[in-house]
Design a protein around this motif. Sequence first.
Motif, PDB file in Angstrom:
ATOM      1  N   LEU A  44       0.833  -1.200   0.000  1.00  0.00           N
ATOM      2  CA  LEU A  44       0.000   0.000   0.000  1.00  0.00           C
ATOM      3  C   LEU A  44       0.873   1.257   0.000  1.00  0.00           C
ATOM      4  N   PRO A  45       0.719   2.115  -1.026  1.00  0.00           N
ATOM      5  CA  PRO A  45       1.418   3.412  -1.005  1.00  0.00           C
ATOM      6  C   PRO A  45       0.567   4.407  -0.234  1.00  0.00           C
ATOM      7  N   LEU A  46       0.850   4.544   1.034  1.00  0.00           N
ATOM      8  CA  LEU A  46      -0.045   5.246   1.964  1.00  0.00           C
ATOM      9  C   LEU A  46      -0.223   6.731   1.616  1.00  0.00           C
TER      10      LEU A  46
ATOM     11  N   ILE B 297       4.451   1.698   1.356  1.00  0.00           N
ATOM     12  CA  ILE B 297       5.338   2.698   0.759  1.00  0.00           C
ATOM     13  C   ILE B 297       4.902   4.057   1.301  1.00  0.00           C
ATOM     14  N   LEU B 298       5.845   4.835   1.766  1.00  0.00           N
ATOM     15  CA  LEU B 298       5.517   6.172   2.277  1.00  0.00           C
ATOM     16  C   LEU B 298       6.071   7.234   1.332  1.00  0.00           C
ATOM     17  N   THR B 299       5.413   8.356   1.297  1.00  0.00           N
ATOM     18  CA  THR B 299       5.877   9.573   0.608  1.00  0.00           C
ATOM     19  C   THR B 299       6.185   9.364  -0.872  1.00  0.00           C
ATOM     20  N   ALA B 300       5.471   8.423  -1.519  1.00  0.00           N
ATOM     21  CA  ALA B 300       5.619   8.300  -2.980  1.00  0.00           C
ATOM     22  C   ALA B 300       4.585   9.215  -3.645  1.00  0.00           C
TER      23      ALA B 300
ATOM     24  N   THR C 167       1.388   8.785  -4.244  1.00  0.00           N
ATOM     25  CA  THR C 167       0.149   8.814  -3.466  1.00  0.00           C
ATOM     26  C   THR C 167       0.357   9.524  -2.128  1.00  0.00           C
ATOM     27  N   GLY C 168       1.553   9.431  -1.585  1.00  0.00           N
ATOM     28  CA  GLY C 168       1.862  10.059  -0.294  1.00  0.00           C
ATOM     29  C   GLY C 168       2.267  11.514  -0.420  1.00  0.00           C
TER      30      GLY C 168
ATOM     31  N   SER D  31      -4.678  11.667  -8.812  1.00  0.00           N
ATOM     32  CA  SER D  31      -4.540  10.926  -7.554  1.00  0.00           C
ATOM     33  C   SER D  31      -3.521  11.651  -6.664  1.00  0.00           C
ATOM     34  N   PRO D  32      -3.729  11.695  -5.342  1.00  0.00           N
ATOM     35  CA  PRO D  32      -4.661  10.888  -4.569  1.00  0.00           C
ATOM     36  C   PRO D  32      -5.946  11.603  -4.140  1.00  0.00           C
ATOM     37  N   ALA D  33      -6.366  12.662  -4.867  1.00  0.00           N
ATOM     38  CA  ALA D  33      -7.547  13.404  -4.400  1.00  0.00           C
ATOM     39  C   ALA D  33      -8.783  12.507  -4.242  1.00  0.00           C
ATOM     40  N   PRO D  34      -9.116  11.657  -5.242  1.00  0.00           N
ATOM     41  CA  PRO D  34     -10.319  10.831  -5.053  1.00  0.00           C
ATOM     42  C   PRO D  34     -10.192   9.873  -3.871  1.00  0.00           C
TER      43      PRO D  34
END
Length: 311
Positions: free
Chosen positions: A13-15, A45-48, A50-51, A256-259
Amino acid sequence: MTNLRSRLHGLWLPLVTPFHDGELDDASLRRLVRHYAALPVNGMILTATTGEGLTLAPQETARLVAIVRDELTSSGKDLPVCLGLSGSDTRALLDTLRRTAAWPIDGYLISCPYYSRPTQDGMIRHFRALADQAAHPVLIYNIPYRTGVNLGNEAMLQLADHHNIVGLKDCCADRAQFIELLRRRPARFAVLTGEDAQTWDALADGADGAILASAHIETGAFASVVKLLAAGDRDGALIHWRTISDLTKLLFSEPSPAPIKYWLWRTGLIDSPELRLPMTEVSSELAARLDRDIAARTSATAPAPAGAHCQ
Ligand SMILES: O=C(O)C1=N[C@H](C(=O)O)C[C@H](O)C1
């Protein structure tokens, strides 16, 4: 920390990074990590992308990593965590690797350099320099439609020989390139897809797993698709895929990641749907569509939280 290569399979999961009134929202972050730690996720995964890693100050990233590790430890979940890094200045990234060497992470997900459009040789030298220095193993993130440059298979295979480069998150959007890489890669080099809408094809073609922003929603169904396809149960996997394949398109119908943040806010997992500029919240039209989908999927469970409303 863990042996990362042995953990590079299944659903990662790319949080998202929750914000409230412009600040990193620690309370929502803790709630999110506890929620996903209880679900069938193989890593985070952090800060990618999506993060929203590009919008975080170094101190915020340090705080985020510490909170995530703390919540995982208290949940009793030994999940591997990779830190997303991106940039087009090799020396600056080397500094970041030095600064983060002692952080409680298991690896780095490093995107190809964007904007400057280097040669294949330039990218080989860039990733080798980073992998030589990195205190944790490196996953390459090839995403040409965001970076403007595609790391081709000849270059990728040279990098796959580096002892500290353990795999790839593939978003090359070219199925022929992807299949050829799967055929030629060494076994020690993991290949995970990050193309949400193409997840089925990528897993059927032989990807080791998937890193999917869409899996913030219907996490169990995404995990079942990955697990059942890996076990050769195509029919079983298809039952789950049919419930989520349209979701992957809906969640990427605006940037993404707005939705996803809107969905997580409406279902009470985060306290605000806000993003940091230049990313913006979903349009009112998409908000209405998301509300309809949320209602259809959650009618049997809890209602939207008090205070949440359509924009
Ligand atoms: O943040 C990530 O990592 C992901 N990025 C991809 C993108 O936003 O293009 C999509 C994938 O689901 C995860």
